[in-house]
Motif scaffolding. Structure first.
Motif, PDB file in Angstrom:
ATOM      1  N   ASN A  52       0.828  -1.205   0.000  1.00 18.12           N
ATOM      2  CA  ASN A  52       0.000   0.000   0.000  1.00 18.12           C
ATOM      3  C   ASN A  52       0.865   1.259   0.000  1.00 18.12           C
ATOM      4  O   ASN A  52       0.548   2.243  -0.698  1.00 18.12           O
ATOM      5  CB  ASN A  52      -0.916   0.005   1.225  1.00 18.12           C
ATOM      6  CG  ASN A  52      -1.924   1.132   1.194  1.00 18.12           C
ATOM      7  OD1 ASN A  52      -2.691   1.267   0.243  1.00 18.12           O
ATOM      8  ND2 ASN A  52      -1.926   1.951   2.222  1.00 18.12           N
ATOM      9  N   ASP A  55       2.016   1.777  -3.459  1.00 13.06           N
ATOM     10  CA  ASP A  55       0.943   2.334  -4.286  1.00 13.06           C
ATOM     11  C   ASP A  55       0.804   3.838  -4.068  1.00 13.06           C
ATOM     12  O   ASP A  55       0.627   4.607  -5.020  1.00 13.06           O
ATOM     13  CB  ASP A  55      -0.393   1.649  -3.962  1.00 13.06           C
ATOM     14  CG  ASP A  55      -0.526   0.290  -4.622  1.00 13.06           C
ATOM     15  OD1 ASP A  55       0.241   0.002  -5.567  1.00 13.06           O
ATOM     16  OD2 ASP A  55      -1.391  -0.490  -4.194  1.00 13.06           O
ATOM     17  N   ILE A  56       0.868   4.255  -2.810  1.00 12.49           N
ATOM     18  CA  ILE A  56       0.753   5.678  -2.493  1.00 12.49           C
ATOM     19  C   ILE A  56       1.887   6.465  -3.142  1.00 12.49           C
ATOM     20  O   ILE A  56       1.683   7.528  -3.733  1.00 12.49           O
ATOM     21  CB  ILE A  56       0.751   5.898  -0.964  1.00 12.49           C
ATOM     22  CG1 ILE A  56      -0.540   5.330  -0.358  1.00 12.49           C
ATOM     23  CG2 ILE A  56       0.896   7.381  -0.625  1.00 12.49           C
ATOM     24  CD1 ILE A  56      -0.551   5.316   1.159  1.00 12.49           C
ATOM     25  N   SER A  57       3.096   5.928  -3.040  1.00  6.35           N
ATOM     26  CA  SER A  57       4.259   6.584  -3.646  1.00  6.35           C
ATOM     27  C   SER A  57       4.098   6.691  -5.161  1.00  6.35           C
ATOM     28  O   SER A  57       4.416   7.729  -5.762  1.00  6.35           O
ATOM     29  CB  SER A  57       5.523   5.797  -3.309  1.00  6.35           C
ATOM     30  OG  SER A  57       6.667   6.418  -3.869  1.00  6.35           O
ATOM     31  N   LYS A  58       3.581   5.640  -5.766  1.00  7.61           N
ATOM     32  CA  LYS A  58       3.350   5.661  -7.220  1.00  7.61           C
ATOM     33  C   LYS A  58       2.314   6.712  -7.585  1.00  7.61           C
ATOM     34  O   LYS A  58       2.482   7.456  -8.559  1.00  7.61           O
ATOM     35  CB  LYS A  58       2.898   4.279  -7.701  1.00  7.61           C
ATOM     36  CG  LYS A  58       2.588   4.236  -9.195  1.00  7.61           C
ATOM     37  CD  LYS A  58       1.868   2.957  -9.568  1.00  7.61           C
ATOM     38  CE  LYS A  58       1.348   3.017 -10.989  1.00  7.61           C
ATOM     39  NZ  LYS A  58       0.500   1.844 -11.331  1.00  7.61           N
ATOM     40  N   HIS A  59       1.223   6.790  -6.830  1.00  8.65           N
ATOM     41  CA  HIS A  59       0.171   7.773  -7.114  1.00  8.65           C
ATOM     42  C   HIS A  59       0.711   9.204  -6.983  1.00  8.65           C
ATOM     43  O   HIS A  59       0.349  10.083  -7.775  1.00  8.65           O
ATOM     44  CB  HIS A  59      -1.012   7.573  -6.173  1.00  8.65           C
ATOM     45  CG  HIS A  59      -1.779   6.308  -6.415  1.00  8.65           C
ATOM     46  ND1 HIS A  59      -2.084   5.851  -7.686  1.00  8.65           N
ATOM     47  CD2 HIS A  59      -2.304   5.392  -5.563  1.00  8.65           C
ATOM     48  CE1 HIS A  59      -2.760   4.717  -7.593  1.00  8.65           C
ATOM     49  NE2 HIS A  59      -2.910   4.417  -6.324  1.00  8.65           N
ATOM     50  N   GLU A  60       1.562   9.411  -6.006  1.00  6.51           N
ATOM     51  CA  GLU A  60       2.171  10.742  -5.844  1.00  6.51           C
ATOM     52  C   GLU A  60       3.003  11.102  -7.073  1.00  6.51           C
ATOM     53  O   GLU A  60       2.986  12.243  -7.538  1.00  6.51           O
ATOM     54  CB  GLU A  60       3.037  10.765  -4.588  1.00  6.51           C
ATOM     55  CG  GLU A  60       2.242  10.727  -3.296  1.00  6.51           C
ATOM     56  CD  GLU A  60       3.135  10.596  -2.069  1.00  6.51           C
ATOM     57  OE1 GLU A  60       4.362  10.345  -2.244  1.00  6.51           O
ATOM     58  OE2 GLU A  60       2.627  10.731  -0.941  1.00  6.51           O
ATOM     59  N   MET A  62       2.544   9.915 -10.130  1.00 15.25           N
ATOM     60  CA  MET A  62       1.644  10.128 -11.264  1.00 15.25           C
ATOM     61  C   MET A  62       0.943  11.491 -11.175  1.00 15.25           C
ATOM     62  O   MET A  62       0.726  12.152 -12.190  1.00 15.25           O
ATOM     63  CB  MET A  62       0.591   9.010 -11.314  1.00 15.25           C
ATOM     64  CG  MET A  62       1.153   7.634 -11.648  1.00 15.25           C
ATOM     65  SD  MET A  62       2.004   7.555 -13.255  1.00 15.25           S
ATOM     66  CE  MET A  62       3.714   7.698 -12.729  1.00 15.25           C
ATOM     67  N   GLU A  63       0.599  11.907  -9.957  1.00 18.40           N
ATOM     68  CA  GLU A  63      -0.026  13.224  -9.772  1.00 18.40           C
ATOM     69  C   GLU A  63       0.936  14.334 -10.176  1.00 18.40           C
ATOM     70  O   GLU A  63       0.545  15.300 -10.838  1.00 18.40           O
ATOM     71  CB  GLU A  63      -0.470  13.398  -8.327  1.00 18.40           C
ATOM     72  CG  GLU A  63      -1.691  12.567  -7.951  1.00 18.40           C
ATOM     73  CD  GLU A  63      -2.059  12.707  -6.489  1.00 18.40           C
ATOM     74  OE1 GLU A  63      -1.384  13.499  -5.788  1.00 18.40           O
ATOM     75  OE2 GLU A  63      -3.004  12.025  -6.043  1.00 18.40           O
ATOM     76  N   GLN A  83       4.915   1.655 -13.412  1.00 22.97           N
ATOM     77  CA  GLN A  83       3.977   0.528 -13.426  1.00 22.97           C
ATOM     78  C   GLN A  83       4.709  -0.803 -13.292  1.00 22.97           C
ATOM     79  O   GLN A  83       4.273  -1.693 -12.553  1.00 22.97           O
ATOM     80  CB  GLN A  83       3.158   0.545 -14.721  1.00 22.97           C
ATOM     81  CG  GLN A  83       2.154  -0.604 -14.842  1.00 22.97           C
ATOM     82  CD  GLN A  83       1.143  -0.629 -13.709  1.00 22.97           C
ATOM     83  OE1 GLN A  83       0.708   0.418 -13.235  1.00 22.97           O
ATOM     84  NE2 GLN A  83       0.788  -1.825 -13.245  1.00 22.97           N
ATOM     85  N   ASP A  86       5.800  -1.322  -9.797  1.00 21.91           N
ATOM     86  CA  ASP A  86       4.634  -1.623  -8.966  1.00 21.91           C
ATOM     87  C   ASP A  86       4.224  -3.087  -9.114  1.00 21.91           C
ATOM     88  O   ASP A  86       3.763  -3.711  -8.156  1.00 21.91           O
ATOM     89  CB  ASP A  86       3.480  -0.698  -9.358  1.00 21.91           C
ATOM     90  CG  ASP A  86       2.283  -0.843  -8.430  1.00 21.91           C
ATOM     91  OD1 ASP A  86       2.447  -0.592  -7.220  1.00 21.91           O
ATOM     92  OD2 ASP A  86       1.195  -1.217  -8.904  1.00 21.91           O
TER      93      ASP A  86
END
Length: 208
Positions: A52, A55-60, A62-63, A83, A86
């Motif tokens: 998790n 995932d948070i680090s990846k979303h940051e 991508m944002e 990706q 991940d």
């Protein structure tokens, strides 16, 4: 200075991503060494926290990518590598989930060898990504990629050996099914690491 900070963010995020995978791989090996089936729910919870966090680090990342016009490498390459990294954390977590779902009660010898290969792949990726901001001149990255390819080949051979041993020595069909699936996910971890290495190699070649 501002552009350098942006550049550092992406390369640091890649290194952070593979460190999550490396931690999961080490946790997997520790679980196998001191295997106690009753502890798997707790291990799954701990590993899911790592997944998790990844995932948070990846979303940051991508944002940030969605908001920026100038990036150190192609935007598609950043997204693609993020990706693939991940996928590694997902596949390692899947191994523990399969062991729990199939109620595995004892560990086969080949599982230890697989875990060592997965750790090796993650460590070589960490080495490559630590020098990724120097990709145009790096001599470390090509060597790490060679090592990952070699480890993935070792994983392929180990998969064949593990299944051969399983089908010739195990008489319990349920155990055969359980370990077939578990070994398949271990082999997929090795593949995922090689896929990430291939993306790194492609980025280096296309930007050199």
């Amino acid at each position: 200075m501002r552009r350098k900070q942006k550049t550092d963010f992406y390369f640091a995020s890649f290194s952070k991503a593979i460190e999550f995978s490396r931690q999961e791989a080490l946790m997997l090996y520790d679980v196998l060494q001191g295997f106690q089936p009753e502890n798997l729910p707790k291990v799954m919870e701990e590993m899911h926290k790592l997944e998790n966090s990844a995932d948070i680090s990846k979303h940051e990342m991508m944002e940030k990518l969605a908001q920026e016009f100038i990036t150190p490498i192609e935007r598609d390459d950043i997204a693609h590598l993020a990706q693939e990294l991940d996928e590694i954390t997902d596949h390692i977590e899947d191994i523990i989930l399969r062991m729990y779902m199939f109620n595995i009660q004892s560990i086969r010898e080949e599982a230890f060898d697989f875990a060592k290969v997965i750790i090796g792949c993650c460590e070589q990726l960490k080495t490559a990504l630590a020098d990724f901001d120097n990709y145009k001149k790096s001599k470390i990255i090509p060597q790490a990629i060679i090592e990952i390819n070699s480890l993935e080949n070792e994983g392929d051979k180990l998969y064949t050996k593990a299944l051969r041993s399983l089908f010739t020595t195990c008489k319990d069909p349920i155990e055969v099914l359980a370990w077939t699936e578990t070994f398949r996910h271990m082999e997929r971890c090795c593949d995922a690491c090689e896929h990430a290495a291939n993306v790194i190699e492609s980025i280096v070649m296309n930007n050199s």
